[in-house]
Design a protein around this motif. Structure first.
Motif, short mmCIF file in Angstrom:
data_model
loop_
_atom_site.label_atom_id
_atom_site.label_comp_id
_atom_site.label_asym_id
_atom_site.label_seq_id
_atom_site.Cartn_x
_atom_site.Cartn_y
_atom_site.Cartn_z
N THR A 219 0.80 -1.22 0.00
CA THR A 219 0.00 0.00 0.00
C THR A 219 0.84 1.27 0.00
O THR A 219 0.56 2.21 -0.75
N THR A 223 0.82 3.92 -3.02
CA THR A 223 0.41 5.30 -2.79
C THR A 223 1.45 6.27 -3.32
O THR A 223 1.13 7.30 -3.94
N GLN A 224 2.73 5.94 -3.12
CA GLN A 224 3.79 6.77 -3.70
C GLN A 224 3.70 6.75 -5.22
O GLN A 224 3.84 7.78 -5.89
N LEU A 226 1.08 6.37 -7.02
CA LEU A 226 -0.07 7.18 -7.43
C LEU A 226 0.34 8.64 -7.59
O LEU A 226 -0.09 9.32 -8.53
N ARG A 227 1.18 9.11 -6.69
CA ARG A 227 1.65 10.50 -6.74
C ARG A 227 2.60 10.76 -7.90
O ARG A 227 2.83 11.91 -8.28
N ARG A 241 -3.83 -1.92 -2.19
CA ARG A 241 -4.41 -0.74 -2.83
C ARG A 241 -3.73 0.53 -2.34
O ARG A 241 -3.38 0.65 -1.18
N PRO A 242 -3.58 1.52 -3.23
CA PRO A 242 -3.06 2.81 -2.78
C PRO A 242 -4.13 3.58 -2.00
O PRO A 242 -5.32 3.30 -2.12
N ASP A 243 -3.68 4.54 -1.22
CA ASP A 243 -4.59 5.44 -0.50
C ASP A 243 -4.99 6.56 -1.45
O ASP A 243 -4.20 7.46 -1.74
N ALA A 246 -4.45 10.35 -0.99
CA ALA A 246 -3.14 10.99 -1.17
C ALA A 246 -3.17 12.03 -2.29
O ALA A 246 -2.28 12.88 -2.36
#
Length: 334
Positions: A219, A223-224, A226-227, A241-243, A246
């Motif tokens: 995760t 999340t990283q 995703l950014r 799953r990513p957050d 974020a």
């Protein structure tokens, strides 16, 4: 038959050899004389907690290659004597045994030019990466793809599929795996231990970010990732799953794809299970043609699987470990 069994939830060290009755195929099933079975992280992960559908003792092992030995009622899609491969249902007894049962619909014939051990390295990791990079992300020549965890099983195949599609591939790996990952087709490798991954990705993409991410870590890593997506980019999450919080809503407009290969058994219908066979056939054809490397690290005997799973749980195995199943005496560890 000889089988490696788990008597109760526990660590890989609790697995032991035992003699079990020969399984009998039910309608729609086949019995396979197992030649090889690939090792996967899910083996030790689910062994620790067990599954509510298991009967004890239970046999682990999802990635099976072998010879069709007997047909259940109504099976006309294959024949006795055919070499097949499949990714099994984790709710059912698996392939760390001399014989295993499988639904006929999930079987993929093994190409004649692909040996059994190499084929057994492909199902779980190869199909997961194929579904992520090819099916969901649709990586192509105009794309830059970040693969988080490029030296592992799924990550290594994802690097290969993205590179094969013509994408520019950036992968993360430890320094001692850099040459290996470059050899799989990555264009740049970031040492996640000594480098700031996000800063390095921004540097390599002139601040733009990447078009797609395959995350095999978890995760926090997803999340990283995703950014790090550019506008309209996509992420395939394999291990968590990513957050989504974020990112502010309605900014880079990402799409997120959760990859859950084995859920085709418990949460889908016959069409999805048949698609497992189609995907595996595609992956094996690429390996048979030499277009992807099965990344076979080594083979082990059935009674060496527990030690190999312990090693795998350390998350530093490069490529795939496969058990070669051969007849032998039944012994039980103390």
């Amino acid at each position: 038959m000889r089988a490696l069994v788990l008597d109760r939830p526990g660590s890989p060290e609790t697995l032991h050899l035992a003699d079990l009755p020969l399984p009998v195929p039910e309608p729609g099933q086949v019995r396979v004389r197992v030649e090889a079975c690939g090792l996967n992280p899910v083996d030790y992960q689910i062994a620790a907690s067990g599954h509510s559908d298991w009967a004890w003792p239970h046999v682990l092992g999802l990635d099976v290659v072998g010879i069709v030995d007997a047909l259940g009622e109504g099976v006309t899609s294959t024949h006795v004597g055919r070499r097949v491969a499949y990714h099994g249902d984790l709710r059912r007894p698996g392939g760390y045994a001399e014989y295993a049962l499988a639904d006929a619909s999930v079987l993929a014939p093994v190409p004649a030019r692909l040996d059994a051990v190499s084929a057994a390295a492909l199902p779980c990791a190869g199909m997961t990466a194929y579904q992520a990079a090819v099916r969901r992300l649709r990586a192509g020549k105009a794309d830059t793809v970040l693969v988080a965890g490029g030296s592992g099983g799924v990550g290594g195949f994802a690097v290969q599929f993205a590179a094969l599609a013509g994408a520019r591939v950036i992968a993360t790996a430890s320094a001692h795996n850099t040459d290996h990952v470059l050899g799989l087709g990555a264009h740049q490798v970031i040492d996640y231990r000594s480098e700031d991954v996000a800063a390095r990705v921004r540097e390599l993409t002139d601040g733009r970010g990447v078009d797609a991410v395959v995350d095999t870590i978890g995760t926090a890593s997803a999340t990283q990732g995703l950014r790090l997506l550019s506008y309209g980019g996509a992420l395939a999450a394999v291990a968590g799953r990513p957050d989504l919080h974020a990112l502010p809503p309605f900014t880079t407009a990402p799409s997120v794809h959760e990859i859950a290969l084995g859920a085709a058994y418990a949460h889908a219908g016959e069409k999805a299970r048949a698609d497992l066979a189609h995907m595996l056939a595609d992956v094996m054809a690429l390996a048979a043609d030499g277009r992807i490397d099965p990344m076979l690290a080594r083979t082990v005997a059935l009674d060496d699987v527990p030690d190999a799973l312990v090693e795998l749980s350390g998350r530093h195995v490069r490529g795939k470990i496969v058990a070669s199943i051969t007849p032998g005496p039944v012994t039980r560890s103390s």
